[in-house]
Enzyme design. Structure first.
Site, PDB file in Angstrom:
ATOM      1  N   HIS A 197     -25.626  96.904 -13.441  1.00 48.82           N
ATOM      2  CA  HIS A 197     -25.988  97.241 -12.062  1.00 48.82           C
ATOM      3  C   HIS A 197     -25.720  98.711 -11.760  1.00 48.82           C
ATOM      4  CE1 HIS A 197     -25.981  92.885 -11.888  1.00 48.82           C
ATOM      5  NE2 HIS A 197     -26.475  92.912 -10.665  1.00 48.82           N
ATOM      6  N   HIS A 221     -16.817  93.448 -13.723  1.00 41.62           N
ATOM      7  CA  HIS A 221     -16.736  94.632 -14.581  1.00 41.62           C
ATOM      8  C   HIS A 221     -15.405  95.357 -14.368  1.00 41.62           C
ATOM      9  CE1 HIS A 221     -20.933  94.383 -15.852  1.00 41.62           C
ATOM     10  NE2 HIS A 221     -21.261  94.200 -14.588  1.00 41.62           N
TER      11      HIS A 221
END
Length: 283
Positions: free
Chosen positions: A197, A239
């Site tokens: 992303h 993440h």
């Protein structure tokens, strides 16, 4: 010739002298002498039986003192300064990433905002941008607009494929060991490094800033959106911080690569014709 009485008396006196304390050691038999490395006495004709082999006991010391330890063991026992620095940075990264995962679960400290953060992260999803670019391409009627959209579509496909390949090679798990969702599986976003992303947000924002004429407030909002998309995945526990930073760097690299191989308007029209089955090589 001495008489028998004299001989007996002398023998009795000799025995009395030998029985005195200072001469007691003279009466004891001498132990059999053993030579070095031999199992028999010097004056003994009697052989000892074969000695039983002793059970070998595990020794902590190496059998060969001159042998060297394996390289991996030497690195663990005597790590270099570079290894210590890298391990320390990774430990700090994991600790900070777990602390920032405040929306990882609904029971987390900011679990009530999880839906809103998930929606923000969805705006940077690869499937969302690819479908949106195709829809805009079908509605565009200008050559300049189609040129920009075709190059953007190719950049998005390049970004999705590159990030998926790097993730397959590294296979780094997220800080909270979460299973990927359905949308992540479709976009092949299965691992943590690099952050897909963040890479996509950096690519799209840089692309739009370079090829669209936008006012200053819109430019600021576009940069802020890219940063929020990257940080949203950290808040969701997907993440690490280093994954996000490397994702931003990879997205900018994809933009630079796409700029170097920019497709012209005629090439884009050819690709559009081929994709819509209306291309003719005679035209």
């Amino acid at each position: 010739m001495p008489s028998a009485c004299n001989v007996r008396s002398r023998a009795r006196e000799r025995n009395n002298v030998l029985s005195r304390p200072e001469f007691m050691s003279l009466n004891q038999p001498l132990p059999p002498l053993r030579g070095p490395g031999t199992s028999e006495g010097r004056g003994s004709t009697r052989r000892q039986g074969p000695s039983k082999p002793q059970a070998s006991q595990p020794s902590e010391e190496p059998t060969d003192p001159g042998s060297k330890m394996p390289e991996e063991d030497c690195m663990q026992l005597n790590p270099s300064f570079k290894g210590i620095a890298i391990n320390s940075l990774l430990a700090i990264d994991i600790c900070l990433s777990k602390r920032m995962g405040v929306c990882a679960y609904t029971s987390s400290s900011c679990g009530g905002c999880r839906s809103m953060v998930t929606l923000l992260a969805l705006t940077g999803h690869g499937i969302t941008w690819i479908i949106g670019t195709i829809v805009c391409l079908t509605r565009s009627h200008t050559l300049a607009g189609q040129e920009v959209l075709v190059n953007l579509l190719l950049a998005l496909i390049l970004d999705v494929m590159t990030v998926a390949g790097v993730q397959r090679l590294v296979k780094r798990r997220g800080p909270w060991e979460m299973m990927p969702g359905l949308m992540d599986c479709i976009a092949m976003d299965l691992y943590s490094f690099p952050a897909a992303h963040a890479s996509r947000a950096a690519l799209v924002s840089k692309f739009l800033l370079s090829h669209l004429v936008l006012a200053v407030p819109l430019r600021i909002l576009l940069v802020l959106w890219a940063f929020l998309v990257g940080i949203s995945r950290v808040l969701l526990g997907k993440h690490h911080l280093t994954d996000m930073v490397c994702g931003f760097a990879l997205g900018l690299l994809h933009f630079s690569l796409m700029e170097s191989v920019w497709l012209s308007s005629s090439t884009c029209q050819t690709l559009i014709s081929i994709s819509t089955f209306s291309w003719s090589p005679l035209i």
